[in-house]
Scaffold this motif. Sequence first.
Motif, short mmCIF file in Angstrom:
data_model
loop_
_atom_site.label_atom_id
_atom_site.label_comp_id
_atom_site.label_asym_id
_atom_site.label_seq_id
_atom_site.Cartn_x
_atom_site.Cartn_y
_atom_site.Cartn_z
N GLU A 4 3.65 4.30 9.30
CA GLU A 4 2.32 3.69 9.31
C GLU A 4 2.20 2.56 8.29
O GLU A 4 1.12 2.04 8.06
N GLY A 5 3.31 2.20 7.65
CA GLY A 5 3.31 1.06 6.76
C GLY A 5 3.01 1.36 5.31
O GLY A 5 2.77 0.44 4.52
N PHE A 6 3.03 2.65 4.94
CA PHE A 6 2.78 3.02 3.55
C PHE A 6 4.09 3.28 2.82
O PHE A 6 4.98 3.94 3.36
N ALA A 7 4.21 2.75 1.62
CA ALA A 7 5.30 3.17 0.75
C ALA A 7 5.02 4.60 0.31
O ALA A 7 3.86 5.02 0.23
N VAL A 8 6.06 5.36 0.04
CA VAL A 8 5.91 6.75 -0.39
C VAL A 8 6.37 6.86 -1.84
O VAL A 8 7.51 6.51 -2.17
N ILE A 9 5.47 7.35 -2.69
CA ILE A 9 5.77 7.54 -4.11
C ILE A 9 5.82 9.04 -4.39
O ILE A 9 4.96 9.79 -3.94
N THR A 10 6.84 9.46 -5.12
CA THR A 10 6.92 10.86 -5.55
C THR A 10 7.30 10.89 -7.03
O THR A 10 7.50 9.84 -7.65
N GLY A 11 7.42 12.10 -7.56
CA GLY A 11 7.90 12.26 -8.93
C GLY A 11 9.39 12.03 -9.08
O GLY A 11 9.93 12.14 -10.18
N GLY A 12 10.05 11.71 -7.96
CA GLY A 12 11.45 11.31 -8.00
C GLY A 12 12.47 12.43 -8.14
O GLY A 12 13.66 12.18 -8.15
N TYR B 199 -1.08 2.67 -8.29
CA TYR B 199 -0.38 2.09 -7.16
C TYR B 199 -0.44 2.93 -5.88
O TYR B 199 0.26 2.65 -4.92
N SER B 200 -1.30 3.94 -5.86
CA SER B 200 -1.46 4.77 -4.66
C SER B 200 -2.85 4.58 -4.07
O SER B 200 -3.82 4.35 -4.78
N GLN B 201 -2.92 4.72 -2.76
CA GLN B 201 -4.21 4.73 -2.08
C GLN B 201 -4.66 6.15 -1.72
O GLN B 201 -5.78 6.35 -1.27
N ALA B 202 -3.79 7.12 -1.94
CA ALA B 202 -4.13 8.52 -1.63
C ALA B 202 -3.08 9.43 -2.26
O ALA B 202 -1.96 9.00 -2.55
N PHE B 203 -3.48 10.69 -2.45
CA PHE B 203 -2.55 11.74 -2.87
C PHE B 203 -2.44 12.76 -1.75
O PHE B 203 -3.45 13.17 -1.17
N ARG C 16 0.84 -1.19 0.00
CA ARG C 16 0.00 0.00 0.00
C ARG C 16 0.88 1.25 0.00
O ARG C 16 1.93 1.29 0.64
N ALA C 17 0.46 2.25 -0.74
CA ALA C 17 1.34 3.41 -0.96
C ALA C 17 0.55 4.70 -1.04
O ALA C 17 -0.66 4.70 -1.34
N VAL C 18 1.23 5.80 -0.79
CA VAL C 18 0.66 7.14 -0.90
C VAL C 18 1.61 7.97 -1.75
O VAL C 18 2.84 7.92 -1.56
N THR C 19 1.05 8.72 -2.69
CA THR C 19 1.87 9.60 -3.51
C THR C 19 1.89 11.00 -2.89
O THR C 19 0.85 11.54 -2.52
N VAL C 20 3.08 11.57 -2.78
CA VAL C 20 3.26 12.91 -2.24
C VAL C 20 3.76 13.81 -3.37
O VAL C 20 4.80 13.53 -3.99
N THR D 257 -11.85 4.20 -7.26
CA THR D 257 -12.67 4.11 -6.07
C THR D 257 -12.24 5.16 -5.05
O THR D 257 -11.44 6.03 -5.36
N LYS D 258 -12.75 5.05 -3.85
CA LYS D 258 -12.48 6.04 -2.80
C LYS D 258 -11.00 6.36 -2.75
O LYS D 258 -10.15 5.50 -2.53
N PHE D 259 -10.67 7.61 -2.99
CA PHE D 259 -9.28 8.02 -3.15
C PHE D 259 -9.13 9.41 -2.55
O PHE D 259 -9.46 10.40 -3.20
#
Length: 242
Positions: free
Chosen positions: A88-96, A151-155, A58-62, A181-183
């Motif tokens: 909290e167990g989330f991978a963090v995805i960014t634009g790198g 691949y994100s559960q939230a932004f 599970r991941a969140v994009t920042v 879905t709920k995002f």
Amino acid sequence: MRGPVVLRGEQSRSDSTTDQRLLDSRGPSDWVHTDPWRVMRIQAEFVEGFGALAAVPRAVTVFGSARTKPDHPQYALGQRIGAALAQEGFAVITGGGPGTMEAANRGAKEAGGMSIGLGIELPFEQGINQYVDLGINFRYFFARKTMFLKYSQAFVCLPGGFGTLDELFEALTLVQTKKVTKFPVVLFGSEYWGGLVDWIRTTVAGNGNVSPPDLDLIHVTDDVDDMVRVVHDAYAAWEAAH
């Protein structure tokens, strides 16, 4: 006939066949830049992205500005947010890239979480920042956007420019139209985002161009714990539905 394509009249005239052009190594290299060949590059980007990210938890994009300097308060905030999500167990995805993206990746990595960067080929912001554990560089924005959403559960959007706004409104559109879905979309920094949100409420909604429930798709906060709660609640709802 050219494969599945039928050409007649003037369109059918050609001095060579597809096989001939394939096997002939001589001549100009312009063919690699034609639209049909780009389709293969686009396909390759999707295949590469899906393959690399398939096992991501599970991941969140920042999102946030690439122009944020390491000594700016927004950089420290990005680190805090990245660390809080990782804890909290989330991978963090960014634009790198650099700036706020680097800060969030750094926070996640230093907190022991998974740090992911999805870069884009640009005349500037070249390269993946040093705090990324898994990085992919894309040629095409739309392929990259698909990876952010899939691949994100939230932004979580920190203060940023056109790129951040682009991702923000694309996510809102896809949630509004139920393509995803709920995002949750969290805007971090009420002072920065307040004017935009007020405009959406008074002008956009006031003219009937969005419905009142659409306004609930945006959550504005200045509190890291509140951001984590929103992300957790949305993920729990998603898990319950699946």
